[in-house]
Design an enzyme around this catalytic site. Structure first.
Site, PDB file in Angstrom:
ATOM      1  N   HIS A  93       0.826  -1.238   0.026  1.00  2.00           N
ATOM      2  CA  HIS A  93       0.014   0.014  -0.007  1.00  2.00           C
ATOM      3  C   HIS A  93       0.803   1.288   0.137  1.00  2.00           C
ATOM      4  CE1 HIS A  93       0.538   1.131   4.332  1.00  2.00           C
ATOM      5  NE2 HIS A  93       0.747  -0.278   4.388  1.00  2.00           N
ATOM      6  N   ASP A 120      -0.438   4.313   1.054  1.00  2.00           N
ATOM      7  CA  ASP A 120      -0.971   5.343   1.936  1.00  2.00           C
ATOM      8  C   ASP A 120      -0.188   5.269   2.995  1.00  2.00           C
ATOM      9  OD1 ASP A 120      -2.391   2.861   2.398  1.00  2.00           O
ATOM     10  OD2 ASP A 120      -3.702   3.930   3.706  1.00  2.00           O
ATOM     11  N   GLU A 150      -5.024   1.314   2.966  1.00  9.11           N
ATOM     12  CA  GLU A 150      -4.839   0.080   4.096  1.00  9.11           C
ATOM     13  C   GLU A 150      -4.817   0.666   5.458  1.00  9.11           C
ATOM     14  OE1 GLU A 150      -2.431  -2.128   6.788  1.00  9.11           O
ATOM     15  OE2 GLU A 150      -1.978  -0.207   6.095  1.00  9.11           O
ATOM     16  N   GLU A 151      -4.285   2.090   5.731  1.00 10.12           N
ATOM     17  CA  GLU A 151      -4.100   2.517   7.166  1.00 10.12           C
ATOM     18  C   GLU A 151      -5.490   2.544   7.880  1.00 10.12           C
ATOM     19  OE1 GLU A 151      -1.542   2.550   8.702  1.00 10.12           O
ATOM     20  OE2 GLU A 151       0.238   2.689   7.100  1.00 10.12           O
TER      21      GLU A 151
END
Length: 185
Positions: A112, A114, A179-180
């Site tokens: 990811h 982010d 994802e975070e």
């Protein structure tokens, strides 16, 4: 070990495990100066780190810029890729490295781009400056989680292809936002 690409002070190991997660390991020896190829890889990494893909910005953030940066890199090294967008403002890049034996199961490498929000007062520099100190350490949001992995995948494949080698299995790489926050989008 699927690949070991070495220069005097940069070694990338691409390890595939049938029983556990695959890994890419970047080993850096700072006792020597960078080769031209190493310097270019570090500069690409720093440029990617400067894209402020803070997950809480959502679709108003620079996700598209990050995906286009990664796609451009894929294009430059001959990796077929496409941008997918199932939710507006949350683009995914899917890249494909064709293997020589399409009958074998494929490998998916996921990462990811982010990053979590920044509490700037806890940083000694701008969190998106991608400042490199005299020891070669780079300070920026995403250096450990997880923009480093995005770039390690691509830099490893770049060097593997440049060495004239091919992969037996087809490898898919997915570069995801959000994802975070748990991938809720």
């Amino acid at each position: 070990v699927l690949g070991d690409f070495s220069s005097p002070n940069l070694q990338l190991l691409f390890i595939h495990s049938l029983t556990g997660p695959s890994r890419i390991i970047l080993l850096v020896n700072m006792s020597q100066s960078y080769s031209q190829e190493d310097t270019a890889a570090v500069e690409r990494f720093k440029k990617f780190l400067r894209i402020k893909t803070i997950t809480s910005l959502g679709p108003q953030g620079p996700n598209q810029e990050a995906v286009e940066f990664l796609k451009s890199f894929c294009d430059s090294i001959g990796i077929k890729s496409e941008i997918l967008e199932f939710t507006k403002g949350y683009p995914i890049l899917l890249a494909t490295v064709e293997g020589t034996n399409p009958k074998l199961p494929t490998i998916l490498l996921n990462c990811h781009y982010d990053v979590v929000p920044v509490m700037q007062d806890c940083w000694s520099c701008d969190a998106f400056e991608a400042r490199e100190d005299e020891n070669g350490d780079i300070f920026a949001r995403g250096t450990q989680d997880m923009k480093c992995v995005c770039m390690q995948y691509l830099e490893t494949i770049k060097r593997f292809k440049a060495s004239g080698k091919t992969f037996t299995r087809t490898i898919y790489l997915s570069f995801m936002p959000d994802e975070e926050l748990g991938g809720i989008q």
